[in-house]
Design an enzyme around this catalytic site. Structure first.
Site: not given
Length: 603
Positions: A318, A395, A398, A421, A559
């Protein structure tokens, strides 16, 4: 014709047994979860004074697709999760309980809730995923176990009605106590009660927005990678905070400050448990993943990255995991290196190994691609990076809503994610950092909360995590994040992962069958993202057509322009799934895309 009752071996108890069972059920359900006695012939009512309460008829109705009666089975007796009051009497009518459940402690009361799946908070073994229905290649829509016959014509309803382990549950809205009961026990701890069998139709009743209508159609929310919808328990928890606990935290001498501080720090402890961190001191609250990555870049990065040092990211990232490192590299004279991906969208570990060298200071990678859904092998990446002496940031924006994360097992140095999320509010996120690293990092912002002592000559900073939480934090939404974690833990992240995997396979098969559809990102290990393009259409045209049918998807570059350009694209249509989505909703998506494909061919 004989009128003798059917034998139990046929799969049905005789009428006398059913009558006895009905009498037991009436006795059992005569008492409400809070101990009050129901009137004769009770009818479920909305909870008085609860803004999230549903109308009584909605509460009375069983979720779509459930059978009309608890089915019997020679193998397991009644549905798993027989209420405790039934257990002693079952042998008398020829049935055996599946287990002896623990009492239900949560005000979120599930009829037939007692189950074989105790809460994580209790420290018990997680459920065996093999006990859950797994769709076959021939009948994903039925969500049947592999040892049962396919029901091609019945869909979910047929599968449910034939499933001997299906239990009902209806979720009552939260009934938070008044101002007098604000400490332990005042707010429900969802993680503390037994976990019911997974049923998507019942779960959907927890999410009020799923009843919205868009363009005259019931909403289908397939934009979960952008943000998830919120269960009523999270909405109610935030409302309760503002009604009974609202205050700034720490230091104040009054009661509301104590309540707010307790709620805020309790949320930090829940995040600690959810991520498998060593202590709450390793958990920093931020606005979201983007701010978390920027915090690390502007503290640890400023301190540790120098001229000619190297930072490695993957092609999947991202923009929020690219731009801060570009900015840092430009300031420091460092270099940004990129792990390539193969044609399926998976990172190439062999190429990653070649990138590592003595100048590598940091590897920052996503665990799940927001654009393709690829699940990245972060455990191997961390191990290889540590062998080279580099630190690793993961990260998890997700990943946390789809798969179990344990930062200690991964040995991640940093881990970041966003609450929105994870079925929590927007504007709240988390940075996890190993305590030793956080202790050495300088503060990023200056102001209240992060100060131990200030004079005009010097400032002494608080230890982590307060050192990195300058000013008034997003207290209410941190508490909302804690409530979302309670909700997820109640269902079980492994159960969510299994259901979403099956749903993604079903959706993939449906989309692959449409002429002109190109799926983008076909790695073997994927989470619930199904990016595609349709020949003859702009992505925004497909998105508009879906919206006209009430189906929400994301259309654009997400993104993540570098990875889309790796596949020769500037945009995709991105349906992204969550555990409250259904095969029926997938069918609606497939039908619209198939209609567009047919129109393009002029058929």
């Amino acid at each position: 014709m004989s009128t003798a009752p059917l034998p139990y071996s046929s799969g049905l108890p005789d009428p006398a047994a059913l009558a006895q069972l009905a009498e037991l059920a009436n006795d059992f359900f005569a008492t409400l979860p809070n101990g009050e006695v129901r009137p004769e012939r009770p009818e479920r009512q909305a909870v008085t004074g609860n803004a999230g309460a549903l109308p009584a008829p909605a509460l009375q109705a069983a979720p779509r697709g459930l059978p009309e009666a608890l089915p019997a089975s020679p193998k397991s007796g009644l549905a798993q999760g027989v209420p405790q009051g039934y257990a002693a009497a079952l042998p008398a009518i020829g049935l055996q309980p599946a287990h002896n459940p623990a009492p239900v402690s949560s005000p979120y009361y599930f009829l037939g809730e007692a189950s074989a799946y105790p809460s994580v908070a209790g420290g018990h073994r997680l459920p065996d995923l093999q006990s859950f229905n797994t769709p076959t290649d021939h009948d994903l829509r039925g969500l049947l176990s592999k040892d049962e016959p396919a029901l091609h014509s019945g869909g979910i309803a047929a599968a449910r009605s034939s499933d001997p382990v299906q239990a009902y549950y209806f979720i009552e809205p939260a009934r938070y106590p008044g101002p007098s009961g604000h400490h332990a026990g005042a707010v429900p701890n969802l993680a503390a009660s037994a976990r019911p069998p997974f049923d998507v139709h019942a779960i959907r009743t927890d999410f009020p927005i799923l009843q919205e209508r868009v363009n005259g159609r019931q909403l289908v929310w397939f934009d979960n990678a952008a943000t998830t919808q919120k269960p009523q328990s999270v909405i109610d928890r935030i409302a309760y905070f503002y009604a009974h606990e609202n205050s700034n935290i720490h230091r104040a001498a009054h009661e509301l400050a104590a309540r707010a501080t307790d709620a805020y720090e309790a949320a930090r402890k829940k995040v600690t448990r959810f991520l498998g961190a060593a202590s709450p001191e390793e958990i920093i609250f931020v606005r979201g993943t983007t701010e978390g990555i920027n915090l690390i870049a502007n503290t640890w990065g400023e301190q540790q990255i120098g001229k000619d040092d190297e930072i490695i990211v993957s092609h999947l990232e991202h923009h929020a995991n690219i731009v801060p490192w570009q900015q840092l590299a430009a300031r420091k004279g460092a270099k940004l290196r990129v792990i390539p991906v193969d044609d399926n969208g998976q990172v190439m570990l062999s190429e990653f190994s070649r990138l590592l060298n003595s100048r590598t200071r940091l590897v920052s990678v996503t665990q799940v691609s927001n654009a393709l859904g690829t699940v990245v092998p972060v455990a191997q990446i961390i191990e290889l990076a540590h062998q080279a002496g580099a630190k690793v940031l993961v990260d998890g924006a997700q990943s946390v809503s789809h798969i179990r994360v344990n930062v200690q097992a991964l040995d991640a140095d940093f881990f970041v994610f966003s609450g929105h999320k994870l079925f929590a509010p927007t504007g709240i996120g988390v940075v996890y950092g190993k305590r030793a690293l956080l202790e050495e990092m300088p503060p990023w912002q200056g102001g209240g909360n992060m100060i131990a002592d200030v004079s005009f000559e010097r400032t002494v900073y608080q230890p982590p995590p307060a050192r990195f939480e300058a000013g008034t934090g997003n207290i209410a939404d941190a508490v909302g994040l804690g409530a979302a974690i309670d909700y997820i833990e109640r269902i079980g992240i492994e159960n969510i992962a299994r259901y979403e995997h099956d749903l993604l396979v079903y959706a993939t098969h449906g989309m692959q069958a449409i002429p002109g559809v190109r799926l983008v990102g076909t790695a073997q290990d994927k989470a619930s993202v199904l990016s595609f393009v349709l020949a003859g259409y702009q992505t925004e045209q497909v998105g508009k057509a879906l919206n006209e049918e009430g189906i929400a998807v994301r259309s654009g570059h997400h993104c993540a322009q570098p990875i889309l350009r790796r596949f020769g694209l500037e945009a995709t249509v991105r349906p992204s799934l969550a555990f409250y989505n259904t095969c029926e909703e997938v069918d609606r998506l497939v039908a619209v895309v198939a209609r567009l494909a047919t129109q393009r061919r002029g058929i």
